[in-house]
Design a protein around this motif. Structure first.
Motif, short mmCIF file in Angstrom:
data_model
loop_
_atom_site.label_atom_id
_atom_site.label_comp_id
_atom_site.label_asym_id
_atom_site.label_seq_id
_atom_site.Cartn_x
_atom_site.Cartn_y
_atom_site.Cartn_z
N TYR A 1 43.89 -2.56 -13.96
CA TYR A 1 43.08 -1.67 -14.78
C TYR A 1 43.06 -2.13 -16.24
O TYR A 1 43.58 -1.49 -17.14
CB TYR A 1 43.59 -0.24 -14.64
CG TYR A 1 43.35 0.31 -13.27
CD1 TYR A 1 42.09 0.79 -12.90
CD2 TYR A 1 44.35 0.30 -12.30
CE1 TYR A 1 41.85 1.27 -11.61
CE2 TYR A 1 44.12 0.77 -11.01
CZ TYR A 1 42.87 1.26 -10.68
OH TYR A 1 42.64 1.72 -9.41
N ARG A 2 42.41 -3.27 -16.44
CA ARG A 2 42.16 -3.82 -17.76
C ARG A 2 40.70 -4.26 -17.80
O ARG A 2 40.16 -4.75 -16.82
CB ARG A 2 43.07 -5.01 -18.06
CG ARG A 2 44.55 -4.67 -18.14
CD ARG A 2 44.85 -3.84 -19.39
NE ARG A 2 46.28 -3.60 -19.56
CZ ARG A 2 46.93 -2.59 -19.03
NH1 ARG A 2 46.27 -1.69 -18.30
NH2 ARG A 2 48.23 -2.43 -19.23
N ASP A 3 40.07 -4.07 -18.94
CA ASP A 3 38.63 -4.33 -19.04
C ASP A 3 38.27 -5.77 -18.67
O ASP A 3 37.24 -6.01 -18.03
CB ASP A 3 38.16 -4.02 -20.46
CG ASP A 3 36.65 -4.08 -20.58
OD1 ASP A 3 35.96 -3.30 -19.88
OD2 ASP A 3 36.15 -4.93 -21.34
N PHE A 4 39.12 -6.74 -19.03
CA PHE A 4 38.81 -8.14 -18.76
C PHE A 4 38.80 -8.46 -17.28
O PHE A 4 38.19 -9.44 -16.85
CB PHE A 4 39.82 -9.05 -19.48
CG PHE A 4 41.22 -8.97 -18.93
CD1 PHE A 4 41.61 -9.74 -17.84
CD2 PHE A 4 42.15 -8.11 -19.50
CE1 PHE A 4 42.90 -9.66 -17.33
CE2 PHE A 4 43.44 -8.03 -18.99
CZ PHE A 4 43.82 -8.80 -17.91
N TYR A 5 39.46 -7.62 -16.45
CA TYR A 5 39.60 -7.93 -15.04
C TYR A 5 38.26 -7.85 -14.30
O TYR A 5 38.10 -8.46 -13.24
CB TYR A 5 40.60 -6.99 -14.38
CG TYR A 5 41.02 -7.41 -12.99
CD1 TYR A 5 41.61 -8.64 -12.76
CD2 TYR A 5 40.78 -6.58 -11.89
CE1 TYR A 5 41.99 -9.03 -11.49
CE2 TYR A 5 41.16 -6.96 -10.60
CZ TYR A 5 41.75 -8.20 -10.41
OH TYR A 5 42.12 -8.58 -9.15
N LYS A 6 37.28 -7.15 -14.87
CA LYS A 6 35.99 -7.05 -14.19
C LYS A 6 35.27 -8.40 -14.15
O LYS A 6 34.31 -8.57 -13.39
CB LYS A 6 35.11 -6.00 -14.85
CG LYS A 6 34.65 -6.35 -16.26
CD LYS A 6 33.85 -5.19 -16.86
CE LYS A 6 33.39 -5.51 -18.29
NZ LYS A 6 32.68 -4.34 -18.89
N TYR A 7 35.71 -9.36 -14.97
CA TYR A 7 35.09 -10.68 -14.97
C TYR A 7 35.76 -11.61 -13.95
O TYR A 7 35.33 -12.75 -13.80
CB TYR A 7 35.18 -11.30 -16.36
CG TYR A 7 34.40 -10.52 -17.40
CD1 TYR A 7 33.01 -10.58 -17.46
CD2 TYR A 7 35.06 -9.70 -18.32
CE1 TYR A 7 32.29 -9.86 -18.40
CE2 TYR A 7 34.35 -8.98 -19.27
CZ TYR A 7 32.98 -9.05 -19.30
OH TYR A 7 32.26 -8.33 -20.23
N PHE A 8 36.77 -11.13 -13.25
CA PHE A 8 37.41 -11.91 -12.19
C PHE A 8 36.61 -11.76 -10.91
O PHE A 8 35.78 -10.87 -10.76
CB PHE A 8 38.86 -11.46 -11.98
CG PHE A 8 39.82 -11.98 -13.01
CD1 PHE A 8 39.72 -11.57 -14.33
CD2 PHE A 8 40.82 -12.87 -12.68
CE1 PHE A 8 40.59 -12.04 -15.30
CE2 PHE A 8 41.70 -13.35 -13.63
CZ PHE A 8 41.58 -12.93 -14.95
N LEU A 9 36.88 -12.65 -9.95
CA LEU A 9 36.16 -12.64 -8.69
C LEU A 9 36.45 -11.40 -7.85
O LEU A 9 35.54 -10.76 -7.32
CB LEU A 9 36.50 -13.90 -7.89
CG LEU A 9 35.96 -13.98 -6.46
CD1 LEU A 9 34.44 -14.07 -6.46
CD2 LEU A 9 36.56 -15.18 -5.72
N PRO B 1 32.74 2.43 -9.26
CA PRO B 1 33.07 1.00 -9.28
C PRO B 1 34.53 0.81 -9.64
O PRO B 1 35.16 1.70 -10.24
CB PRO B 1 32.14 0.45 -10.36
CG PRO B 1 31.78 1.62 -11.21
CD PRO B 1 31.76 2.80 -10.29
N PRO B 2 35.11 -0.34 -9.27
CA PRO B 2 36.53 -0.55 -9.55
C PRO B 2 36.91 -0.36 -11.00
O PRO B 2 37.99 0.15 -11.31
CB PRO B 2 36.74 -2.01 -9.11
CG PRO B 2 35.67 -2.26 -8.10
CD PRO B 2 34.49 -1.46 -8.56
N LEU B 3 36.04 -0.77 -11.92
CA LEU B 3 36.33 -0.67 -13.35
C LEU B 3 35.09 -0.18 -14.10
O LEU B 3 33.96 -0.44 -13.68
CB LEU B 3 36.76 -2.03 -13.91
CG LEU B 3 38.10 -2.58 -13.40
CD1 LEU B 3 38.25 -4.05 -13.77
CD2 LEU B 3 39.26 -1.76 -13.97
N PRO B 4 35.27 0.51 -15.21
CA PRO B 4 34.12 0.98 -16.00
C PRO B 4 33.25 -0.18 -16.46
O PRO B 4 33.75 -1.25 -16.79
CB PRO B 4 34.79 1.68 -17.20
CG PRO B 4 36.15 2.06 -16.72
CD PRO B 4 36.56 0.97 -15.77
N GLY B 5 31.94 0.05 -16.47
CA GLY B 5 31.01 -0.98 -16.91
C GLY B 5 30.51 -1.88 -15.81
O GLY B 5 29.60 -2.70 -16.04
#
Length: 249
Positions: free
Chosen positions: A191-199, A214-218
């Protein structure tokens, strides 16, 4: 185009001749029937209709992960075994470019994943019709096709990852090991914003079609599709660049 099709056919025949070729198809043909029987016997209200069962089972959270694992095992050695057995030399002396040879292997991998998905879908439909009522519920053909698409995209991304790892490492064991680790990791959410850019958090597109958060906001469907496209492009670019430049002793 005919020459490329012959390359694909040759790769498919090499897979077909393996003794273990039909084992994954047997597993995915029987597994849905077992799940349907258990669900019907011990939790009859779990699925209001056969269509609901089919839709849920086609998702990455249903049979999707099983298909991905079987596809990983079935295709992990399509490049690495050519090196370990020394047969890659015979491929490269043909009047075909390295790009065409590797592309034919990748197309074969995608066709293999598609064939597993098709057999699974047929098995799920038959199992659903046998154990659950045909009517009831609000699941339609569009929802079923959407689940089928989500499941295939999930498998396609994984076999592309496997393909790239196999080219880079030339080791079937390492390829399977890393891919299985990735399959386990895709259910973990940091649960960190940068993690949404991972596969991994972008793999299961079904969360956008089922009304879930969705798993993460945004994160949106378009965002996840873009991330998957970028990762697949990187995987393929890395694999093709290494294969074209690698010396074969």
């Amino acid at each position: 185009m005919r020459k490329f099709n012959l390359l694909v056919l040759n790769e498919w025949l090499k897979m077909f001749k393996k003794r273990s070729f039909f084992i994954p198809y047997l597993i995915i043909a029987l597994f849905p029937a077992v799940i349907a029987y258990i669900s019907h016997s011990f939790s009859a209200d779990a699925f209001p209709s056969a269509a609901a069962f089919i839709k849920e089972m086609l998702l990455p959270t249903g049979m999707g992960q099983v298909i991905a694992i079987l596809a990983i095992i079935g295709t992990a050695g399509i490049v690495s075994k050519e090196h370990s057995q020394g047969t890659v030399k015979f491929l490269l002396i043909r009047a075909r470019s390295r790009t065409a040879i590797l592309a034919s292997k990748y197309v074969t991998v995608l066709l293999y994943a598609l064939s597993l998905t098709a057999v699974t879908a047929a098995a799920i439909v038959i199992s659903g019709m046998l154990w659950f009522q045909a009517g009831g519920g609000d699941t339609g053909i569009a929802g079923i096709l959407q689940s089928l698409l989500y499941g295939y995209v999930y498998t396609m991304v994984y076999v592309t990852f496997v393909f790239m790892v196999g080219v880079l490492t030339n080791s079937t064991g390492v390829t399977i090991g890393l891919s299985m680790f990735a399959v386990m990791m895709d259910k973990v959410v940091i649960y960190r914003d940068f993690y949404k850019y991972f596969l991994f958090p972008n793999l299961d597109l079904s969360v956008y079609g089922s009304g879930q958060q969705p798993p993460l906001p945004g994160m949106t469907l378009g965002f996840s599709v873009l991330m998957l496209a970028v990762y697949m492009a990187v995987f393929l670019l890395a694999g093709f660049m290494v294969f074209r430049r690698r010396d074969v002793a």
